[in-house]
Design an enzyme around this catalytic site. Structure first.
Site, PDB file in Angstrom:
ATOM      1  N   THR A  32       0.834  -1.217   0.000  1.00 54.11           N
ATOM      2  CA  THR A  32       0.000   0.000   0.000  1.00 54.11           C
ATOM      3  C   THR A  32       0.862   1.258   0.000  1.00 54.11           C
ATOM      4  O   THR A  32       0.673   2.165  -0.811  1.00 54.11           O
ATOM      5  CB  THR A  32      -0.901  -0.001   1.262  1.00 54.11           C
ATOM      6  OG1 THR A  32      -1.629  -1.210   1.283  1.00 54.11           O
ATOM      7  CG2 THR A  32      -1.857   1.165   1.262  1.00 54.11           C
ATOM      8  N   LYS A 115       7.123   1.286  12.078  1.00 56.54           N
ATOM      9  CA  LYS A 115       7.057   1.678  13.499  1.00 56.54           C
ATOM     10  C   LYS A 115       7.364   0.529  14.446  1.00 56.54           C
ATOM     11  O   LYS A 115       7.960   0.729  15.494  1.00 56.54           O
ATOM     12  CB  LYS A 115       5.703   2.315  13.827  1.00 56.54           C
ATOM     13  CG  LYS A 115       4.486   1.509  13.411  1.00 56.54           C
ATOM     14  CD  LYS A 115       3.913   2.014  12.121  1.00 56.54           C
ATOM     15  CE  LYS A 115       3.050   0.967  11.445  1.00 56.54           C
ATOM     16  NZ  LYS A 115       1.896   1.445  10.791  1.00 56.54           N
ATOM     17  N   GLY A 144       1.018   8.990   9.859  1.00 52.30           N
ATOM     18  CA  GLY A 144       0.876   9.164   8.416  1.00 52.30           C
ATOM     19  C   GLY A 144       1.351  10.515   7.930  1.00 52.30           C
ATOM     20  O   GLY A 144       2.529  10.845   8.001  1.00 52.30           O
ATOM     21  N   GLY A 197      -6.961  -0.303   2.869  1.00 54.01           N
ATOM     22  CA  GLY A 197      -5.499  -0.222   2.996  1.00 54.01           C
ATOM     23  C   GLY A 197      -5.043   0.540   4.225  1.00 54.01           C
ATOM     24  O   GLY A 197      -3.914   1.010   4.289  1.00 54.01           O
ATOM     25  N   ASP A 211       0.077  -0.780  17.525  1.00 49.35           N
ATOM     26  CA  ASP A 211       0.543   0.186  16.528  1.00 49.35           C
ATOM     27  C   ASP A 211       0.653   1.582  17.151  1.00 49.35           C
ATOM     28  O   ASP A 211       1.662   2.272  16.984  1.00 49.35           O
ATOM     29  CB  ASP A 211      -0.439   0.173  15.353  1.00 49.35           C
ATOM     30  CG  ASP A 211      -0.064   1.147  14.264  1.00 49.35           C
ATOM     31  OD1 ASP A 211       0.816   0.821  13.461  1.00 49.35           O
ATOM     32  OD2 ASP A 211      -0.647   2.250  14.232  1.00 49.35           O
ATOM     33  N   LYS A 215       4.126   3.862  17.894  1.00 45.23           N
ATOM     34  CA  LYS A 215       4.256   5.263  17.443  1.00 45.23           C
ATOM     35  C   LYS A 215       4.550   6.179  18.643  1.00 45.23           C
ATOM     36  O   LYS A 215       5.373   7.087  18.559  1.00 45.23           O
ATOM     37  CB  LYS A 215       2.982   5.705  16.725  1.00 45.23           C
ATOM     38  CG  LYS A 215       2.793   5.003  15.378  1.00 45.23           C
ATOM     39  CD  LYS A 215       1.399   5.198  14.827  1.00 45.23           C
ATOM     40  CE  LYS A 215       1.237   4.523  13.470  1.00 45.23           C
ATOM     41  NZ  LYS A 215      -0.157   4.456  13.013  1.00 45.23           N
ATOM     42  N   GLY A 313      -3.231   4.986   5.031  1.00 47.12           N
ATOM     43  CA  GLY A 313      -3.551   4.959   3.600  1.00 47.12           C
ATOM     44  C   GLY A 313      -2.295   5.205   2.779  1.00 47.12           C
ATOM     45  O   GLY A 313      -1.365   5.886   3.227  1.00 47.12           O
TER      46      GLY A 313
HETATM   47  N1  HSE Z   1      -2.267   0.643  10.324  1.00 50.69           N
HETATM   48  C1  HSE Z   1      -1.828   1.972  10.539  1.00 50.69           C
HETATM   49  C2  HSE Z   1      -3.001   2.813  11.003  1.00 50.69           C
HETATM   50  C3  HSE Z   1      -1.242   2.520   9.268  1.00 50.69           C
HETATM   51  O1  HSE Z   1      -4.134   2.362  10.847  1.00 50.69           O
HETATM   52  O2  HSE Z   1      -2.795   3.890  11.536  1.00 50.69           O
HETATM   53  C4  HSE Z   1      -0.525   3.815   9.434  1.00 50.69           C
HETATM   54  O3  HSE Z   1       0.542   3.717  10.325  1.00 50.69           O
END
Ligand code: HSE
Length: 419
Positions: A32, A115, A144, A197, A211, A215, A313
């Site tokens: 992606t 990350k 992002g 995505g 996640d 971060k 995305g």
């Molecule tokens: N899977 C992550 C999210 C992608 O949904 O934030 C971006 O880091």
């Protein structure tokens, strides 16, 4: 490159410092974000960068580019002297670690979006950069398209910063928006986040708060200088969210968001955690919906600032990668100023959080080591309790919490120790 400047009232031609060499990119991963980057680069014709080779895992997958671009051998990139910039956008954190480390040791600049890998290896990668002089940029790894890391590094390069708090995961926010606002089924919304995505290949990383925690670990290094190993921190997610929790929040005019919280307290401590959190309408992140991320930065004297943007995305993240690529064109590197110039804070879990616990079996409550019960409700089909718990106790049972039939959310009330 030469430019005109006026020096002592005379027009002079002076050299400016950035190199004119084109970035010759070796790209790892064409999923992606990798393919998003490719399209972003194509639409940015002034960027002096070209992708020479793309290293992929699956040679048989149909690709939108000429096959001459692709290779399955990492050394086709790592050993190519013409490639001066490695862009690592793969899924597997162990492979990413080896690629990034090898590329830095080969003297190449690296841009990474991984990350998971960064949160686990950042201390070592900082040392390697120091020793080799190579540079690693990763603004795309957190939030992002929001330029949060570079802002923490450059603008907030003093010790006025007090807290960083926000929505750092687009997928879980998208799911919560769908469930809260459109009454979608949780699993349907999760599937949609995958199709769009936004989600990781293993979406439990998104919905269970890993996640966002990874971060947050990265932001802690750039915001405060402190490195926290992810296993030593608390994260829990939205995977057990039920209609009872949604109803409870709605009745009180609140929303539930998966929020990452990082706060400085006491003489020189920070604490951090990721939890579903009740958010009221006067909170900046209340209206952050879908795959958007929102980060509230608080500091002495300036109080609150808010950064908002698409957090997941291919194209938003690809544009963040492009920004790292162009930053390397200008020889930009992170200086890790908070680690270099400041007495950075100690990580502490010695705080007490007020949490909502919706549970099924009363025995399950025993794992929390509850300090004080504030309120409780025993209904026919569900029960909940609002209680004070130590963050250190939550960390000890974090693996167990995910397995039990219960949902916990932070009410926003916290008590700090006297450190
Ligand atoms: N899977 C992550 C999210 C992608 O949904 O934030 C971006 O880091």
């Amino acid at each position: 490159m030469e430019t005109i400047e006026i020096i002592d009232n005379k027009v002079e031609k002076v050299k400016i410092s950035y190199s004119e060499t084109t970035q010759v990119i070796g790209l790892f991963g064409f999923g992606t974000v990798g393919s998003g980057l490719y399209h972003v680069l194509q639409n940015s014709p002034t960027t002096k960068a070209r992708i020479k080779k793309v290293c992929i895992k699956n040679a048989f997958k149909e690709r939108s580019l000429n096959s001459k671009f692709f290779s399955t051998n990492p050394n086709d990139i790592l050993d190519d002297p013409e490639i001066n910039l490695v862009v690592e956008l793969i899924d597997n954190a162990d492979d990413a670690y080896l690629i990034v480390k090898t590329a830095l040791l080969h003297g190449k600049s690296v841009v990474s979006g991984n990350k998971t890998m960064l949160a686990h290896h950042l201390e070592e990668l900082i040392e390697i950069q120091k020793k080799t002089g190579s540079a690693l940029l990763y603004d795309a790894s957190a939030c992002g398209s929001i330029p949060i890391i570079r802002n923490l590094e450059e603008y907030y390069d003093n010790d006025l910063l007090l807290s960083i708090r926000g929505i750092l995961n687009g997928s879980s926010n998208y799911i919560l928006s769908r469930v809260f606002q459109h009454n979608d089924d949780y699993n349907f919304a999760l599937k949609k986040a995958q199709e769009l995505g936004f989600a990781e290949s293993d979406p439990s990383f998104d919905v269970m708060g890993f996640d966002a925690l990874f971060k947050l670990v990265i932001l802690a290094v750039h915001g405060f200088g402190t490195y926290v190993y992810p296993n030593d921190a608390f994260n829990c997610g939205i995977h057990n969210l039920s209609v009872h929790d949604i109803r409870y929040a709605k009745e009180k005019g609140l929303k539930i968001k998966l929020v990452a919280t990082l706060t400085k307290f006491g003489k020189n401590c920070i604490t951090l955690f990721v939890m579903p959190t009740f958010v009221s309408a006067d909170d900046y992140i209340y209206n952050v919906e879908d795959e958007y991320n929102g980060v509230v930065i608080e500091g002495a004297f300036y109080e609150k600032q808010f950064m908002f943007g698409k957090g997941a995305g291919g194209h938003p993240t690809g544009s963040a990668v492009l920004s790292d690529i162009t930053a390397r064109f200008h020889d930009y590197r992170y200086e890790y100023k908070k680690r270099k110039y400041f007495n950075y804070p100690e990580y502490s879990t010695d705080v007490v959080l007020e949490v909502f616990i919706r549970y099924h079996d009363i025995v399950d409550l025993s794992i929390f080591g509850i300090e004080e019960v504030i309120e409780k409700y025993n209904g026919r089909d569900h029960r909940w309790m609002i209680a004070k718990v130590k963050l250190s106790s939550l960390i000890k049972v974090k693996d167990l919490i995910t397995k039990l039939n219960l949902f916990i959310a932070y009410t926003g009330k916290i008590e700090y120790s006297e450190k």
